[in-house]
Design a protein around this motif. Structure first.
Motif, mmCIF file in Angstrom:
data_model
loop_
_atom_site.group_PDB
_atom_site.id
_atom_site.type_symbol
_atom_site.label_atom_id
_atom_site.label_comp_id
_atom_site.label_asym_id
_atom_site.label_seq_id
_atom_site.Cartn_x
_atom_site.Cartn_y
_atom_site.Cartn_z
ATOM 1 N N LEU A 1 1.028 3.948 -3.364
ATOM 2 C CA LEU A 1 0.571 5.426 -3.181
ATOM 3 C C LEU A 1 1.900 6.252 -3.597
ATOM 4 C CD1 LEU A 1 -1.427 5.278 0.048
ATOM 5 C CD2 LEU A 1 -2.156 5.710 -2.106
ATOM 6 N N LEU B 1 -0.843 10.416 2.035
ATOM 7 C CA LEU B 1 -1.638 9.164 2.284
ATOM 8 C C LEU B 1 -0.546 8.248 2.641
ATOM 9 C CD1 LEU B 1 -4.403 9.214 -0.553
ATOM 10 C CD2 LEU B 1 -4.609 9.940 2.297
ATOM 11 N N LEU C 1 -1.376 15.214 4.695
ATOM 12 C CA LEU C 1 -1.552 15.941 3.489
ATOM 13 C C LEU C 1 -0.861 17.132 3.331
ATOM 14 C CD1 LEU C 1 -5.161 14.688 2.891
ATOM 15 C CD2 LEU C 1 -3.094 13.513 2.226
ATOM 16 N N ALA D 1 -6.097 2.698 -2.130
ATOM 17 C CA ALA D 1 -4.697 2.732 -3.060
ATOM 18 C C ALA D 1 -4.948 1.905 -4.341
ATOM 19 C CB ALA D 1 -3.676 2.135 -1.884
ATOM 20 N N VAL E 1 -4.428 12.840 9.613
ATOM 21 C CA VAL E 1 -4.266 12.779 7.960
ATOM 22 C C VAL E 1 -4.203 13.978 7.199
ATOM 23 C CG1 VAL E 1 -5.437 11.730 5.968
ATOM 24 C CG2 VAL E 1 -5.437 10.285 7.906
ATOM 25 N N SER F 1 0.853 9.000 6.006
ATOM 26 C CA SER F 1 -0.024 8.626 7.118
ATOM 27 C C SER F 1 -0.239 7.029 7.477
ATOM 28 C CB SER F 1 -1.463 9.327 6.955
ATOM 29 O OG SER F 1 -1.983 8.854 5.748
ATOM 30 N N TYR F 2 -0.420 6.261 6.115
ATOM 31 C CA TYR F 2 -0.777 4.759 6.403
ATOM 32 C C TYR F 2 0.177 4.225 7.198
ATOM 33 C CZ TYR F 2 -1.264 -0.010 5.120
ATOM 34 O OH TYR F 2 -1.495 -1.473 5.207
ATOM 35 N N LEU G 1 -0.401 14.863 -2.216
ATOM 36 C CA LEU G 1 -1.793 14.173 -1.532
ATOM 37 C C LEU G 1 -1.455 12.844 -1.611
ATOM 38 C CD1 LEU G 1 -4.721 16.163 -3.545
ATOM 39 C CD2 LEU G 1 -3.830 16.385 -1.022
ATOM 40 N N LEU G 2 -0.858 12.093 -2.382
ATOM 41 C CA LEU G 2 -0.520 10.631 -2.504
ATOM 42 C C LEU G 2 0.660 10.228 -1.485
ATOM 43 C CD1 LEU G 2 -0.904 9.827 -6.183
ATOM 44 C CD2 LEU G 2 -2.510 9.290 -4.318
ATOM 45 N N THR H 1 0.747 -1.053 -0.135
ATOM 46 C CA THR H 1 -0.109 0.048 0.002
ATOM 47 C C THR H 1 0.902 1.125 0.025
ATOM 48 O OG1 THR H 1 -1.913 -1.131 1.114
ATOM 49 C CG2 THR H 1 -1.893 1.317 1.234
ATOM 50 N N LEU I 1 -7.805 2.696 3.502
ATOM 51 C CA LEU I 1 -6.791 3.208 2.640
ATOM 52 C C LEU I 1 -6.185 2.003 1.793
ATOM 53 C CD1 LEU I 1 -5.545 5.848 2.152
ATOM 54 C CD2 LEU I 1 -3.872 5.433 4.116
#
Length: 321
Positions: free
Chosen positions: A22, A216, A69, A162, A65, A219-220, A212-213, A18, A158
């Motif tokens: 991303l 993510l 971002l 993805a 999150v 944050s994952y 943005l990606l 994941t 998430l």
């Protein structure tokens, strides 16, 4: 191989894939617009720190999150300011982002939390949980529950987002006008400018999507994969994502396949720790942990075929007068 092991390997593969996926999609969007981005590692690391710090302090997943971002997009804008607006060296800018992020996250972690650069653990209420808790653990003798339940259906949203983004990015680049313009600016920016479309605007837009990606992905790492932030916890994932993108020849679907390959190898490597192989014995943990990075070198050294990058990749655009 029993169903419990199969389900566990599938689950581990998807979890490890994941953040790579991303980050690889982030790099793909940036580089299809003509901007080299070696700063994926630094953006992910900064985003992971922001998510963990804000999540631990506020107890809000949404704010955590959002902070990730915001930080990743801020780095993308810095990269754009240096390379798009002022035509700086894109490789140097990306490496600088990685170096600053690696140092700044540790310094801020020590200053704010006094835990050696780490953050306090994020509370269970803030963490991202699986959509189907009943399948959280594999069950012996139950093929569906182990392989499909635990392996495929036990992840947080998430993870599925993805993989959905792979098709979204493909559709954006292949079927929409902004996506076609973004591809064109990575091949022939002068032609795009002649058509009355801003090259800088398209490249900044691609970098924002990139941020943005990356946000993510970061944050994952701290809200789903780990309980807190640790220094340099990205451990080269940004570079592996770049390798997957090159292996996928700057196309979303092959890039996703390459990320799954890296994720599968990492998942198998985790399972091999402590296992005695016939004729070999117990494989050293260090050798197993090096497998994903060794595969990266092998693939990039000559097993990826002819990978044609966008023609304007890495070239600052100077508007003709």
């Amino acid at each position: 191989m029993d169903e419990v092991l199969i389900g566990s390997v599938i689950a581990s593969t998807l979890r490890v894939t994941t953040p790579l996926l991303l980050a690889a999609l982030a790099g793909l969007l940036s580089e299809r617009s003509g901007v080299v981005d070696l700063g994926l590692e630094g953006k992910m690391l900064s985003a992971a720190f922001a998510a963990a710090a804000v999540g631990a302090l506020t107890g809000s997943t949404l704010l955590a999150v959002g902070a990730a971002l915001l930080v990743a997009c801020a780095w993308s804008l810095v990269h754009g300011f240096a390379c798009v607006s002022h035509r700086g060296d894109q490789v140097v800018s990306g490496v600088a982002i990685n170096m600053v992020s690696a140092g700044l996250t540790v310094v801020l972690g020590i200053a704010w939390f006094a835990q050696g650069g780490q953050t306090p653990p994020v509370s269970p209420e803030v963490r991202l949980h699986g959509l189907v808790p009943a399948f959280a653990e594999p069950a012996e003798g139950q093929w569906f529950a182990s392989v499909f339940g635990h392996g495929l259906l036990s992840h947080n949203g998430l993870v599925y987002a993805a993989f959905a983004l792979v098709f979204a990015v493909w559709y954006f680049l292949e079927r929409t006008r902004p996506g076609l313009r973004l591809r064109a600016v990575g091949e022939n920016p002068a032609m795009v400018e002649a058509a009355g479309v801003s090259v800088k605007g398209l490249r900044y837009g691609a970098l924002l999507l990139n941020g943005l990606l990356c946000g993510l992905a970061g944050s994952y790492l701290t809200l789903a994969q780990n309980a807190s932030f640790a220094p340099n916890m990205t451990a080269g994932r940004g570079y592996i994502a770049l390798a997957a993108m090159i292996f996928g020849k700057w196309k979303p679907l092959p890039t996703a396949a390459a990320c799954l390959l890296f994720g599968f190898l990492d998942a198998v490597a985790i399972r091999l720790q402590g296992v005695k192989l016939p004729g070999v014995g117990e494989v050293p943990v260090q050798a197993i942990q090096a497998l994903p990075y060794l595969l990266t070198v092998i693939l990039l050294a000559g097993f990826i075929g002819q990978a044609l990058a966008p023609k304007a990749l890495g070239r600052p655009y100077v508007k003709e007068r």
